[in-house]
Design a protein around this motif. Sequence first.
Motif, short mmCIF file in Angstrom:
data_model
loop_
_atom_site.label_atom_id
_atom_site.label_comp_id
_atom_site.label_asym_id
_atom_site.label_seq_id
_atom_site.Cartn_x
_atom_site.Cartn_y
_atom_site.Cartn_z
N ASN A 169 -7.05 -7.92 3.63
CA ASN A 169 -7.44 -6.98 2.58
C ASN A 169 -8.34 -5.90 3.13
O ASN A 169 -9.03 -6.09 4.12
CB ASN A 169 -8.21 -7.69 1.46
CG ASN A 169 -7.40 -8.74 0.74
OD1 ASN A 169 -7.88 -9.84 0.54
ND2 ASN A 169 -6.18 -8.41 0.35
N THR A 170 -8.35 -4.77 2.41
CA THR A 170 -9.32 -3.71 2.69
C THR A 170 -10.07 -3.39 1.41
O THR A 170 -9.55 -3.58 0.31
CB THR A 170 -8.61 -2.43 3.20
OG1 THR A 170 -7.66 -1.99 2.21
CG2 THR A 170 -7.92 -2.68 4.52
N SER A 171 -11.31 -2.93 1.58
CA SER A 171 -12.14 -2.65 0.41
C SER A 171 -13.17 -1.59 0.74
O SER A 171 -13.55 -1.41 1.89
CB SER A 171 -12.85 -3.93 -0.04
OG SER A 171 -13.69 -3.69 -1.14
N TRP A 188 -7.91 -3.57 -5.22
CA TRP A 188 -7.98 -2.62 -6.33
C TRP A 188 -8.41 -3.37 -7.58
O TRP A 188 -7.67 -4.21 -8.09
CB TRP A 188 -6.62 -1.95 -6.56
CG TRP A 188 -6.26 -0.93 -5.51
CD1 TRP A 188 -7.04 -0.51 -4.47
CD2 TRP A 188 -5.05 -0.20 -5.40
NE1 TRP A 188 -6.38 0.44 -3.72
CE2 TRP A 188 -5.14 0.65 -4.27
CE3 TRP A 188 -3.87 -0.17 -6.15
CZ2 TRP A 188 -4.12 1.51 -3.87
CZ3 TRP A 188 -2.85 0.69 -5.75
CH2 TRP A 188 -2.98 1.52 -4.63
N ARG A 240 -14.10 -4.04 5.56
CA ARG A 240 -14.87 -3.14 4.71
C ARG A 240 -16.06 -2.59 5.48
O ARG A 240 -16.49 -3.20 6.44
CB ARG A 240 -15.36 -3.87 3.46
CG ARG A 240 -16.36 -4.98 3.78
CD ARG A 240 -16.87 -5.65 2.55
NE ARG A 240 -16.41 -7.02 2.47
CZ ARG A 240 -16.07 -7.64 1.36
NH1 ARG A 240 -16.12 -7.01 0.22
NH2 ARG A 240 -15.70 -8.88 1.36
N ASN A 299 -4.11 -0.23 5.98
CA ASN A 299 -3.22 -1.34 5.63
C ASN A 299 -1.92 -1.25 6.42
O ASN A 299 -1.42 -2.26 6.93
CB ASN A 299 -2.92 -1.34 4.13
CG ASN A 299 -4.05 -1.87 3.29
OD1 ASN A 299 -4.01 -2.99 2.80
ND2 ASN A 299 -5.08 -1.05 3.13
N HIS A 356 0.86 -1.19 0.00
CA HIS A 356 0.00 0.00 0.00
C HIS A 356 0.89 1.23 0.00
O HIS A 356 1.85 1.31 0.78
CB HIS A 356 -0.92 0.01 1.22
CG HIS A 356 -2.06 0.99 1.09
ND1 HIS A 356 -1.87 2.35 1.13
CD2 HIS A 356 -3.39 0.80 0.91
CE1 HIS A 356 -3.03 2.96 0.98
NE2 HIS A 356 -3.98 2.04 0.84
N HIS A 365 -2.86 -5.92 1.74
CA HIS A 365 -3.04 -5.02 0.60
C HIS A 365 -4.50 -4.65 0.41
O HIS A 365 -5.40 -5.37 0.84
CB HIS A 365 -2.48 -5.65 -0.68
CG HIS A 365 -3.30 -6.77 -1.23
ND1 HIS A 365 -4.36 -6.58 -2.09
CD2 HIS A 365 -3.20 -8.11 -1.08
CE1 HIS A 365 -4.88 -7.74 -2.44
NE2 HIS A 365 -4.21 -8.70 -1.83
N PRO A 366 -4.75 -3.54 -0.29
CA PRO A 366 -6.13 -3.16 -0.61
C PRO A 366 -6.64 -3.94 -1.81
O PRO A 366 -5.85 -4.49 -2.60
CB PRO A 366 -5.99 -1.67 -0.95
CG PRO A 366 -4.61 -1.55 -1.52
CD PRO A 366 -3.77 -2.53 -0.75
N SER A 398 -2.23 4.65 6.00
CA SER A 398 -3.39 3.84 5.63
C SER A 398 -3.73 2.82 6.71
O SER A 398 -2.91 2.49 7.58
CB SER A 398 -3.12 3.10 4.32
OG SER A 398 -2.11 2.11 4.52
#
Length: 198
Positions: free
Chosen positions: A130-132, A83, A170, A16, A9, A80-81, A14
């Motif tokens: 993960n992030t979303s 994407w 999320r 993350n 990231h 990680h995000p 962030s």
Amino acid sequence: MKVSVILGHPYGGSFNAAIARIVTETLESNGHTAMFHDLYNENFNPSIPPKELVCDVSDDELVALHQQEIREADGIVIIHPNWWGQPPAILKGWVDRVLRENVAYTFPVGDNGGGLPIGLLKAKAAIVFNTSNTPEKRENEAFGDPLQRIWKDCIFDFCGVTVFDRRMFRVIADSSAEQRAVWLEEVKSMINNYFPAK
């Protein structure tokens, strides 16, 4: 245990990055060695040169270090995000350049690469955080959660790591500080579960 921790990231502030800090702190508190890499901070080059592609050997010292550490890792944690249903390009490039044949997998003698791979990684478990900003219902109905398939089947199972877990946090964009604190406790709990104190 030695645990490879990879952050993909670009922003140090962030969520993350906060996850990565909790992961490394928890691992070290439990007596393990966290081999931490912030790919953006390291200026990891995700582009695989033609020479490296055909010979499977890199003259990039950072790539060589990552390959050495992934061979030694007893566990792997990726952060990680989401994407476009994929990891950021820098992390995809890390997979391309680090998880190479004869590093992370091989094929039986006489197999030109079309058969079943033999995983070489000795890691006992892999976790992906993960992030979303996509709600779970829409993610599953519209996109089918491609990150699960990418990391679990296409990467870790291919490389011999069969114990896998993944957590998606999320929706990040409108999450509160209180919600993020709860999520970070969940990260800590997962790390304690898979990599407990000695």
